[in-house]
Design a protein around this motif. Structure first.
Motif, mmCIF file in Angstrom:
data_model
loop_
_atom_site.group_PDB
_atom_site.id
_atom_site.type_symbol
_atom_site.label_atom_id
_atom_site.label_comp_id
_atom_site.label_asym_id
_atom_site.label_seq_id
_atom_site.Cartn_x
_atom_site.Cartn_y
_atom_site.Cartn_z
ATOM 1 N N UNK A 18 0.520 -24.572 -32.210
ATOM 2 C CA UNK A 18 0.003 -23.542 -33.117
ATOM 3 C C UNK A 18 -1.213 -24.039 -33.882
ATOM 4 N N UNK A 19 -2.185 -23.168 -34.032
ATOM 5 C CA UNK A 19 -3.370 -23.500 -34.817
ATOM 6 C C UNK A 19 -3.221 -22.937 -36.217
ATOM 7 N N UNK A 20 -4.238 -23.123 -37.031
ATOM 8 C CA UNK A 20 -4.210 -22.549 -38.378
ATOM 9 C C UNK A 20 -4.028 -21.030 -38.292
ATOM 10 N N UNK A 21 -3.114 -20.506 -39.103
ATOM 11 C CA UNK A 21 -2.836 -19.070 -39.034
ATOM 12 C C UNK A 21 -2.363 -18.551 -40.383
ATOM 13 N N UNK A 22 -2.441 -17.268 -40.497
ATOM 14 C CA UNK A 22 -1.849 -16.555 -41.614
ATOM 15 C C UNK A 22 -0.789 -15.660 -40.981
ATOM 16 N N UNK A 23 0.475 -16.002 -41.176
ATOM 17 C CA UNK A 23 1.581 -15.276 -40.556
ATOM 18 C C UNK A 23 2.086 -14.203 -41.502
ATOM 19 N N UNK A 43 3.125 -16.505 -44.630
ATOM 20 C CA UNK A 43 2.965 -17.954 -44.633
ATOM 21 C C UNK A 43 1.506 -18.286 -44.360
ATOM 22 N N UNK A 44 0.916 -19.030 -45.285
ATOM 23 C CA UNK A 44 -0.479 -19.439 -45.155
ATOM 24 C C UNK A 44 -0.527 -20.864 -44.605
ATOM 25 N N UNK A 108 -10.613 -11.079 -48.452
ATOM 26 C CA UNK A 108 -10.196 -12.376 -47.941
ATOM 27 C C UNK A 108 -11.092 -13.419 -48.600
ATOM 28 N N UNK A 109 -10.519 -14.146 -49.562
ATOM 29 C CA UNK A 109 -11.338 -15.104 -50.297
ATOM 30 C C UNK A 109 -10.551 -16.379 -50.554
ATOM 31 N N UNK A 110 -11.257 -17.487 -50.465
ATOM 32 C CA UNK A 110 -10.659 -18.788 -50.742
ATOM 33 C C UNK A 110 -11.674 -19.877 -50.482
ATOM 34 N N UNK A 117 -11.757 -14.577 -41.552
ATOM 35 C CA UNK A 117 -10.613 -15.427 -41.206
ATOM 36 C C UNK A 117 -9.279 -14.701 -41.332
ATOM 37 N N UNK A 118 -9.129 -13.869 -42.340
ATOM 38 C CA UNK A 118 -7.854 -13.187 -42.581
ATOM 39 C C UNK A 118 -7.462 -12.250 -41.432
ATOM 40 N N UNK A 119 -8.420 -11.764 -40.673
ATOM 41 C CA UNK A 119 -8.101 -10.959 -39.487
ATOM 42 C C UNK A 119 -8.063 -11.829 -38.235
ATOM 43 N N UNK A 120 -9.016 -12.738 -38.096
ATOM 44 C CA UNK A 120 -9.099 -13.569 -36.895
ATOM 45 C C UNK A 120 -7.888 -14.480 -36.723
ATOM 46 N N UNK A 121 -7.324 -14.973 -37.804
ATOM 47 C CA UNK A 121 -6.205 -15.915 -37.758
ATOM 48 C C UNK A 121 -4.854 -15.263 -38.085
ATOM 49 N N UNK A 122 -4.822 -13.920 -38.164
ATOM 50 C CA UNK A 122 -3.604 -13.212 -38.518
ATOM 51 C C UNK A 122 -2.634 -13.160 -37.345
ATOM 52 N N UNK A 123 -1.393 -13.519 -37.611
ATOM 53 C CA UNK A 123 -0.302 -13.426 -36.632
ATOM 54 C C UNK A 123 0.758 -12.524 -37.242
#
Length: 134
Positions: A18-23, A43-44, A108-110, A117-123
């Motif tokens: 698994x890569x970096x994701x926002x589940x 889960x971030x 999506x801020x950080x 990122x919040x859409x591209x890495x969303x699972x």
């Protein structure tokens, strides 16, 4: 011959890692005094804190027609942390929601986080009878 046998295993291991994701898991949908209460487990694992994460969600009725669009604000999501968030959707009957679609990330801020990122890495996943995805 050994090298050709090891190669497919290596490729499978790389695909499974698994890569970096926002589940985002739709964990529950219960009737509430206001309408329908949706419970999410987030889960971030992006490696950076999110100071703000919000999504536009499309809710489909039992015939597959979009019933409403709403923005759900998950607020801060610290890196490596799992968080439970509930939203009461006034006037929504849980029994008539057949599908929830993440339409877009509205915020999506950080630190070190690109807005996309919040859409591209969303699972997405669900533990309910409601189909949930991107």
């Amino acid at each position: 011959m050994m090298a050709s046998l090891l190669l497919p295993c290596t490729v499978l291991a790389q695909e499974a890692a698994p890569g970096p994701a926002l589940s985002l898991e739709l964990n529950g949908a219960q009737p509430s005094d206001k309408g329908c209460r949706l419970t999410f487990v987030v889960n971030n694992s992006l490696g950076s804190d999110l100071s703000k994460a919000a999504y536009e969600i499309a809710l489909f009725n039992e015939t597959g027609v979009v019933d409403r669009l709403t923005v759900l604000d998950f607020k801060e999501l610290p890196a490596g942390k799992t968080k439970v968030v509930r939203f009461d959707l006034a006037g929504t009957d849980c029994a008539k929601v057949s599908r929830a679609l993440v339409n877009n990330s509205t915020e999506c801020a950080g630190s070190g986080i690109e807005p996309a990122t919040c859409m591209q890495r969303l699972k997405t996943s669900t533990k309910t009878g409601i189909a949930f995805g991107i």
